[in-house]
Design a protein around this motif. Structure first.
Motif, PDB file in Angstrom:
ATOM      1  N   LYS A   1       0.811  -1.231   0.000  1.00  0.00           N
ATOM      2  CA  LYS A   1       0.000   0.000   0.000  1.00  0.00           C
ATOM      3  C   LYS A   1       0.837   1.271   0.000  1.00  0.00           C
ATOM      4  O   LYS A   1       0.415   2.280  -0.545  1.00  0.00           O
ATOM      5  N   SER A   2       2.045   1.228   0.552  1.00  0.00           N
ATOM      6  CA  SER A   2       2.878   2.444   0.556  1.00  0.00           C
ATOM      7  C   SER A   2       3.344   2.819  -0.858  1.00  0.00           C
ATOM      8  O   SER A   2       3.795   3.938  -1.083  1.00  0.00           O
ATOM      9  N   TYR A   3       3.222   1.898  -1.808  1.00  0.00           N
ATOM     10  CA  TYR A   3       3.630   2.165  -3.191  1.00  0.00           C
ATOM     11  C   TYR A   3       2.449   2.552  -4.090  1.00  0.00           C
ATOM     12  O   TYR A   3       2.651   2.895  -5.241  1.00  0.00           O
TER      13      TYR A   3
END
Length: 169
Positions: free
Chosen positions: A50-52
């Motif tokens: 999710k951080s990407y």
């Protein structure tokens, strides 16, 4: 330095791990990987990465593929394997950049070996892992006392014949 040695041995051992052996060798020259859509990832992969999400479309296709493959490998691991991987990653991050580069170089050297030699390295590592702690300690001591020339000659020498214990009938 001992930690680096053992980490490099772990890297070599990872090559023997069946999770790395599942991908077939490329039969043709590798083409540039195609870009991967965020929606093509499974919900579990999307959660893990999710951080990407916001920058996914700006990442090079090779990076997208590596992240997708890594996330799939992570999701297929047992909790014990994940814990071990996290521990090794922590060790990796705590190493100085020069030490990391040395290990990358060793990994490239290993990958450039013919398959038979890679197999010998994996077998040697397995034998080392099965040794009693005292024997491992003695081997480490002997290794540290060797000159660089002696170490080089050992690396290049053919392996000693494996002696099987006598069979009882």
């Amino acid at each position: 330095m001992i930690r680096a040695f053992f980490f490099s041995v772990c890297v070599i051992a990872a090559a023997a791990n069946s999770t790395f052996a599942q991908a077939p060798p490329p039969s043709a020259p590798a083409e540039a990987p195609a870009s991967r859509e965020w929606q093509s990832l499974s919900p579990d992969q999307q959660h893990l990465l999710k951080s990407y999400q916001d920058k996914w479309n700006t990442l090079p296709a090779e990076r997208q593929q590596a992240l997708a493959k890594g996330s799939q490998r992570w999701l297929s691991m047992t909790p014990e394997q994940r814990s071990s991987a996290q521990q090794r990653f922590g060790q990796w991050r705590s190493m100085p950049p020069e030490q990391r580069q040395e290990l990358r170089d060793r990994w490239q050297q290993y990958k450039s070996l013919p398959p038979e030699q890679q197999q010998r390295v994996r077998q040697s590592f397995q034998r080392f892992r099965q040794m009693p702690p005292e024997q491992k300690s003695e081997l480490r001591k002997q290794w540290r006392q060797m000159s660089p020339e002696q170490r080089r000659s050992i690396r290049q020498a053919p392996p000693p014949p494996r002696v099987s214990p006598p069979r009882s009938h």
